[in-house]
Design a protein around this motif. Structure first.
Motif, PDB file in Angstrom:
ATOM      1  N   THR A   3       0.810  -1.213   0.080  1.00  0.00           N
ATOM      2  CA  THR A   3       0.091   0.115  -0.032  1.00  0.00           C
ATOM      3  C   THR A   3       0.827   1.193  -0.104  1.00  0.00           C
ATOM      4  O   THR A   3       1.748   1.347   0.703  1.00  0.00           O
ATOM      5  N   LYS A   4       0.362   2.000  -0.903  1.00  0.00           N
ATOM      6  CA  LYS A   4       1.104   3.400  -1.154  1.00  0.00           C
ATOM      7  C   LYS A   4       0.247   4.627  -0.561  1.00  0.00           C
ATOM      8  O   LYS A   4      -1.048   4.609  -0.975  1.00  0.00           O
ATOM      9  N   VAL A   5       0.743   5.028   0.556  1.00  0.00           N
ATOM     10  CA  VAL A   5       0.057   5.997   1.313  1.00  0.00           C
ATOM     11  C   VAL A   5       0.497   7.495   0.629  1.00  0.00           C
ATOM     12  O   VAL A   5       1.559   7.865   0.938  1.00  0.00           O
ATOM     13  N   ALA A  51      -3.409   3.768  -1.708  1.00  0.00           N
ATOM     14  CA  ALA A  51      -3.447   2.645  -3.154  1.00  0.00           C
ATOM     15  C   ALA A  51      -2.904   1.506  -2.692  1.00  0.00           C
ATOM     16  O   ALA A  51      -1.582   1.492  -2.285  1.00  0.00           O
ATOM     17  N   SER A  52      -3.559   0.479  -2.883  1.00  0.00           N
ATOM     18  CA  SER A  52      -3.151  -0.872  -2.687  1.00  0.00           C
ATOM     19  C   SER A  52      -2.848  -1.624  -3.867  1.00  0.00           C
ATOM     20  O   SER A  52      -3.944  -1.890  -4.772  1.00  0.00           O
ATOM     21  N   PHE A  53      -1.563  -2.194  -4.100  1.00  0.00           N
ATOM     22  CA  PHE A  53      -1.281  -3.043  -5.279  1.00  0.00           C
ATOM     23  C   PHE A  53      -1.141  -4.263  -5.125  1.00  0.00           C
ATOM     24  O   PHE A  53      -0.331  -4.856  -4.513  1.00  0.00           O
ATOM     25  N   TYR A  54      -2.137  -5.149  -5.783  1.00  0.00           N
ATOM     26  CA  TYR A  54      -2.088  -6.563  -5.528  1.00  0.00           C
ATOM     27  C   TYR A  54      -1.140  -7.073  -7.020  1.00  0.00           C
ATOM     28  O   TYR A  54      -1.795  -6.854  -8.154  1.00  0.00           O
ATOM     29  N   ASN A  55      -0.034  -7.344  -6.825  1.00  0.00           N
ATOM     30  CA  ASN A  55       1.033  -7.702  -8.043  1.00  0.00           C
ATOM     31  C   ASN A  55       1.279  -9.094  -8.081  1.00  0.00           C
ATOM     32  O   ASN A  55       1.300  -9.902  -7.027  1.00  0.00           O
TER      33      ASN A  55
END
Length: 317
Positions: free
Chosen positions: A157-159, A250-254
């Motif tokens: 997660t990018k805050v 933004a939460s990144f499921y990669n």
């Protein structure tokens, strides 16, 4: 002007499923973005995440950002700044291993709430991936398995905070780019806009909506679907008079770093008329390339991965 897709998930397991799946398919094919309401995450919980994030920013991030701005001379800029973003951020890693306990700036209550937030977003991301599988005609779990690698997916997660800017015409909050990874879930400010996506040559606002989750597709889903779904250029504009600024989580499921990414064979076979097939590569190799050219067009990245392919013929399982 086309209307930005807002999708109500409330009846996804009821008699509204077919219509909702149709809306998701349209959004994935024609927008690369959509906004979810009634997604199952309690509003009171999201309010708590927002409050604690704003409190943390005021306590720990605000002054640091001001010092950065001064040290880099951004306030004195006279020409457009193309190599920097007007953004204050920190990053939380959740999978395969969490770094939250090592984040000394975060108080214990905030750490606890962000761990819970991450789990809810992880579950929602996996639910969405299965809905995409259903639309694509792939078996349930295909996309999650494609992301898995040896240690599971990567998830973080990018805050971000986009403070008010004295010269918003000279610098972006975040320059235009596509996201490198899989599926991205964004809990954004419901009062201050700024997020835009590029559609048919025009920049279109992603509307701020209270308690909504914005979803966008990354480059890896474009590859796995062999271009049926596409990642989309997006950016963040900033304003001079936005109160305390714009918040974004933004939460990144990669894919996992060693996951091998390639078009789903069932989709390649189904689309026989389409001669172009996306490349096959290890996700970590794609990321090494991406980090140097993030703010450039994605197509040369795919071409570079195709040229460097050394993994043999495409897998068929």
């Amino acid at each position: 002007m086309a209307v930005f897709p807002i999708i109500n998930l409330e009846n996804i397991n009821g008699d509204g499923r077919a219509k909702i799946l149709e809306q998701i398919e349209d959004a994935c094919q024609n927008w690369g973005f959509f906004e979810l309401v009634n997604h199952g995450i309690p509003h009171e919980f999201l309010d708590m995440v927002e409050k604690m994030t704003r409190d943390h920013d005021k306590k720990c991030m605000e002054e640091r950002f001001k010092e950065t701005v001064l040290s880099k001379g951004l306030e004195a800029a006279q020409a457009e700044v193309n190599d920097m973003d007007w953004e204050s951020t920190f990053f939380l890693r959740h999978l395969p291993e969490s770094n939250i306990s090592q984040m000394s700036d975060l108080d214990e209550e905030y750490k606890k709430i962000m761990k819970e937030f991450a789990k809810k977003l992880e579950n929602l991301a996996e639910e969405l991936l299965d809905l995409l599988c259903e639309n694509l005609g792939l078996e349930k779990g295909y996309l999650k398995n494609a992301f898995y690698g040896s240690k599971g997916p990567t998830f973080g997660t990018k805050v971000s905070k986009y403070p008010p800017c004295p010269k918003p015409d000279l610098i972006k909050g975040l320059r235009a780019h596509t996201d490198a990874g899989g599926i991205i879930l964004l809990f954004q400010d419901d009062k201050v806009g700024g997020l835009q996506l590029l559609k048919d040559g025009d920049w279109i606002d992603v509307p701020p909506m209270r308690h909504a989750i914005v979803v966008n597709l990354g480059d890896q889903l474009e590859v796995i679907t062999n271009g049926r779904y596409k990642s989309v250029m997006h950016r963040v504009l900033i304003t001079q008079n936005s109160g305390t600024g714009r918040m974004s989580i933004a939460s990144f499921y990669n894919p996992g770093s060693d996951a091998v990414i390639y078009p789903a064979p069932a989709l390649v076979e189904k689309d026989e008329e389409k001669k172009e097939v996306y490349p096959k590569f290890v996700f970590e190799d794609y990321m090494k390339l991406y980090l140097g050219v993030k703010f450039q067009a994605k197509e040369p990245r795919f071409e570079a991965m195709k040229a460097n392919a050394n993994l043999g013929p495409m897998a068929t399982a």
